[in-house]
Design a protein around this motif. Structure first.
Motif, PDB file in Angstrom:
ATOM      1  N   ARG A 108      88.089 100.862  35.607  1.00 16.36           N
ATOM      2  CA  ARG A 108      89.270 100.244  36.227  1.00 16.36           C
ATOM      3  C   ARG A 108      90.068 101.342  36.900  1.00 16.36           C
ATOM      4  NH1 ARG A 108      93.106  96.421  33.518  1.00 16.36           N
ATOM      5  NH2 ARG A 108      93.933  98.373  32.733  1.00 16.36           N
ATOM      6  N   VAL A 109      90.556 101.052  38.102  1.00 16.63           N
ATOM      7  CA  VAL A 109      91.442 101.961  38.813  1.00 16.63           C
ATOM      8  C   VAL A 109      92.754 101.216  39.009  1.00 16.63           C
ATOM      9  CG1 VAL A 109      91.822 103.300  40.921  1.00 16.63           C
ATOM     10  CG2 VAL A 109      89.505 103.088  39.976  1.00 16.63           C
ATOM     11  N   LEU A 110      93.843 101.854  38.575  1.00 19.12           N
ATOM     12  CA  LEU A 110      95.176 101.253  38.666  1.00 19.12           C
ATOM     13  C   LEU A 110      96.068 102.088  39.568  1.00 19.12           C
ATOM     14  CD1 LEU A 110      95.253 100.937  34.862  1.00 19.12           C
ATOM     15  CD2 LEU A 110      95.272  98.945  36.336  1.00 19.12           C
ATOM     16  N   GLU A 111      96.878 101.404  40.359  1.00 17.61           N
ATOM     17  CA  GLU A 111      97.878 102.071  41.187  1.00 17.61           C
ATOM     18  C   GLU A 111      99.225 101.453  40.836  1.00 17.61           C
ATOM     19  OE1 GLU A 111      98.548 103.377  45.804  1.00 17.61           O
ATOM     20  OE2 GLU A 111      97.500 101.507  45.419  1.00 17.61           O
ATOM     21  N   GLU A 112     100.117 102.281  40.293  1.00 20.08           N
ATOM     22  CA  GLU A 112     101.423 101.812  39.830  1.00 20.08           C
ATOM     23  C   GLU A 112     101.279 100.611  38.892  1.00 20.08           C
ATOM     24  OE1 GLU A 112     103.993 101.242  43.190  1.00 20.08           O
ATOM     25  OE2 GLU A 112     103.754 103.316  43.847  1.00 20.08           O
ATOM     26  N   GLY A 113     100.312 100.672  38.000  1.00 22.06           N
ATOM     27  CA  GLY A 113     100.095  99.622  37.011  1.00 22.06           C
ATOM     28  C   GLY A 113      99.313  98.414  37.497  1.00 22.06           C
ATOM     29  N   LEU A 117      90.815  98.242  41.430  1.00 16.82           N
ATOM     30  CA  LEU A 117      89.354  98.245  41.373  1.00 16.82           C
ATOM     31  C   LEU A 117      88.920  98.003  39.938  1.00 16.82           C
ATOM     32  CD1 LEU A 117      86.618  99.001  42.953  1.00 16.82           C
ATOM     33  CD2 LEU A 117      86.875 101.192  41.789  1.00 16.82           C
ATOM     34  N   LYS A 118      87.953  97.122  39.790  1.00 16.56           N
ATOM     35  CA  LYS A 118      87.341  96.867  38.487  1.00 16.56           C
ATOM     36  C   LYS A 118      85.856  96.707  38.747  1.00 16.56           C
ATOM     37  CE  LYS A 118      87.597  93.816  34.497  1.00 16.56           C
ATOM     38  NZ  LYS A 118      88.304  92.644  33.920  1.00 16.56           N
ATOM     39  N   ALA A 119      85.040  97.531  38.070  1.00 12.50           N
ATOM     40  CA  ALA A 119      83.604  97.500  38.358  1.00 12.50           C
ATOM     41  C   ALA A 119      82.801  98.007  37.169  1.00 12.50           C
ATOM     42  CB  ALA A 119      83.309  98.373  39.575  1.00 12.50           C
ATOM     43  N   GLN A 120      81.551  97.601  37.142  1.00 12.94           N
ATOM     44  CA  GLN A 120      80.557  98.186  36.250  1.00 12.94           C
ATOM     45  C   GLN A 120      79.846  99.241  37.085  1.00 12.94           C
ATOM     46  OE1 GLN A 120      81.445  96.863  33.029  1.00 12.94           O
ATOM     47  NE2 GLN A 120      79.257  97.012  32.734  1.00 12.94           N
ATOM     48  N   VAL A 143      87.903 104.532  32.023  1.00 11.45           N
ATOM     49  CA  VAL A 143      86.453 104.415  31.882  1.00 11.45           C
ATOM     50  C   VAL A 143      86.165 103.976  30.447  1.00 11.45           C
ATOM     51  CG1 VAL A 143      84.247 105.645  31.995  1.00 11.45           C
ATOM     52  CG2 VAL A 143      86.069 106.217  33.599  1.00 11.45           C
ATOM     53  N   ARG A 144      85.364 102.918  30.296  1.00 11.07           N
ATOM     54  CA  ARG A 144      85.022 102.395  28.966  1.00 11.07           C
ATOM     55  C   ARG A 144      83.516 102.254  28.818  1.00 11.07           C
ATOM     56  NH1 ARG A 144      88.876  99.815  25.879  1.00 11.07           N
ATOM     57  NH2 ARG A 144      90.905  99.710  26.864  1.00 11.07           N
ATOM     58  N   GLN A 145      83.071 102.493  27.599  1.00  9.43           N
ATOM     59  CA  GLN A 145      81.684 102.235  27.226  1.00  9.43           C
ATOM     60  C   GLN A 145      81.719 101.802  25.762  1.00  9.43           C
ATOM     61  OE1 GLN A 145      78.800 105.475  26.684  1.00  9.43           O
ATOM     62  NE2 GLN A 145      77.487 104.391  28.151  1.00  9.43           N
ATOM     63  N   GLY A 146      81.609 100.490  25.542  1.00 10.48           N
ATOM     64  CA  GLY A 146      81.752  99.967  24.193  1.00 10.48           C
ATOM     65  C   GLY A 146      83.140 100.280  23.676  1.00 10.48           C
ATOM     66  N   ASP A 147      83.228 100.921  22.508  1.00 12.92           N
ATOM     67  CA  ASP A 147      84.540 101.276  21.972  1.00 12.92           C
ATOM     68  C   ASP A 147      84.943 102.715  22.323  1.00 12.92           C
ATOM     69  OD1 ASP A 147      82.689 102.436  20.282  1.00 12.92           O
ATOM     70  OD2 ASP A 147      83.683 101.830  18.429  1.00 12.92           O
ATOM     71  N   TRP A 148      84.253 103.323  23.255  1.00  8.68           N
ATOM     72  CA  TRP A 148      84.609 104.651  23.783  1.00  8.68           C
ATOM     73  C   TRP A 148      85.455 104.463  25.042  1.00  8.68           C
ATOM     74  CZ3 TRP A 148      83.122 109.228  21.436  1.00  8.68           C
ATOM     75  CH2 TRP A 148      82.162 109.119  20.438  1.00  8.68           C
ATOM     76  N   VAL A 149      86.579 105.189  25.137  1.00  9.85           N
ATOM     77  CA  VAL A 149      87.495 105.043  26.267  1.00  9.85           C
ATOM     78  C   VAL A 149      88.004 106.407  26.716  1.00  9.85           C
ATOM     79  CG1 VAL A 149      89.676 104.017  27.053  1.00  9.85           C
ATOM     80  CG2 VAL A 149      88.273 102.792  25.395  1.00  9.85           C
ATOM     81  N   ALA A 150      88.170 106.550  28.015  1.00 13.88           N
ATOM     82  CA  ALA A 150      88.813 107.731  28.603  1.00 13.88           C
ATOM     83  C   ALA A 150      89.760 107.253  29.688  1.00 13.88           C
ATOM     84  CB  ALA A 150      87.787 108.676  29.198  1.00 13.88           C
ATOM     85  N   GLN A 151      90.885 107.935  29.818  1.00 15.66           N
ATOM     86  CA  GLN A 151      91.856 107.567  30.839  1.00 15.66           C
ATOM     87  C   GLN A 151      92.458 108.845  31.406  1.00 15.66           C
ATOM     88  OE1 GLN A 151      95.003 105.034  29.422  1.00 15.66           O
ATOM     89  NE2 GLN A 151      95.392 104.234  31.445  1.00 15.66           N
ATOM     90  N   GLY A 152      92.687 108.856  32.719  1.00 14.76           N
ATOM     91  CA  GLY A 152      93.268 110.036  33.334  1.00 14.76           C
ATOM     92  C   GLY A 152      93.777 109.763  34.732  1.00 14.76           C
TER      93      GLY A 152
END
Length: 172
Positions: A108-113, A117-120, A143-152
């Motif tokens: 997911r890509v967010l701009e000002e909340g 973009l949302k994609a596999q 970025v998510r993969q199952g219960d693994w998450v990263a955000q930046g």
């Protein structure tokens, strides 16, 4: 695109390393340049290819060079990781390698909340996936993969990195 695919078919049949030239990129779109950079690497061609905020650059074995302007969009190569990464600013399609190869992620890509973009996506054999985004913006990348998450943070300005390697996945 058909012209590029036809070139690649002939080049692979004849031995890609022997038929490489800047002419393959004449009139190519940024998407075609991306495809060629990946194909050159997969074929083991000795072509150095990288992307800056402005353009794709190619350096051929015979010393000749070519470039393809990105236009009004920005390309960023993303390598989420769990254990190991490397610092990077400019993505080299010809040599950058990351930990999580040929794996699928929800992005997911967010701009000002607001979600823009949302994609596999699936990382390539090099461990990266690419995103095309509008220039001169600030985003949050999840970025998510199952219960693994990263955000930046992700930016698309003239001085922004084209290689994002700092998204460490952790369990949530």
């Amino acid at each position: 695109m058909r012209r590029i695919l036809a070139f690649l078919g002939v080049a692979l049949a004849l031995g890609l390393a022997q038929t490489l030239s800047p002419e393959a990129l004449r009139g190519a779109s940024p998407e075609e340049a991306l495809l060629l950079a990946k194909r050159f690497r997969e074929a083991g061609a000795q072509v150095i290819s990288y992307v800056t905020p402005e353009a794709f650059f190619f350096e051929f074995p015979d010393g000749r060079k070519a470039q393809v302007a990105l236009g009004d969009r920005f390309l960023v190569a993303v390598a989420p990781y769990r254990q190991r990464t490397h610092p990077c600013q400019v993505h080299y399609f010809s040599s950058c390698t990351a930990e999580l190869r040929e794996e699928t992620f929800a992005v997911r890509v967010l701009e000002e909340g607001k979600e823009v973009l949302k994609a596999q996506v699936r990382t390539g054999k090099d461990g990266f996936f690419e995103l095309w985004l509008p220039r001169n913006r600030r985003y949050t990348l999840e970025v998510r993969q199952g219960d693994w998450v990263a955000q930046g943070a992700l930016t698309t300005f003239a001085q922004s990195p084209t290689c994002l390697t700092e998204l460490r996945l952790s369990r949530r």
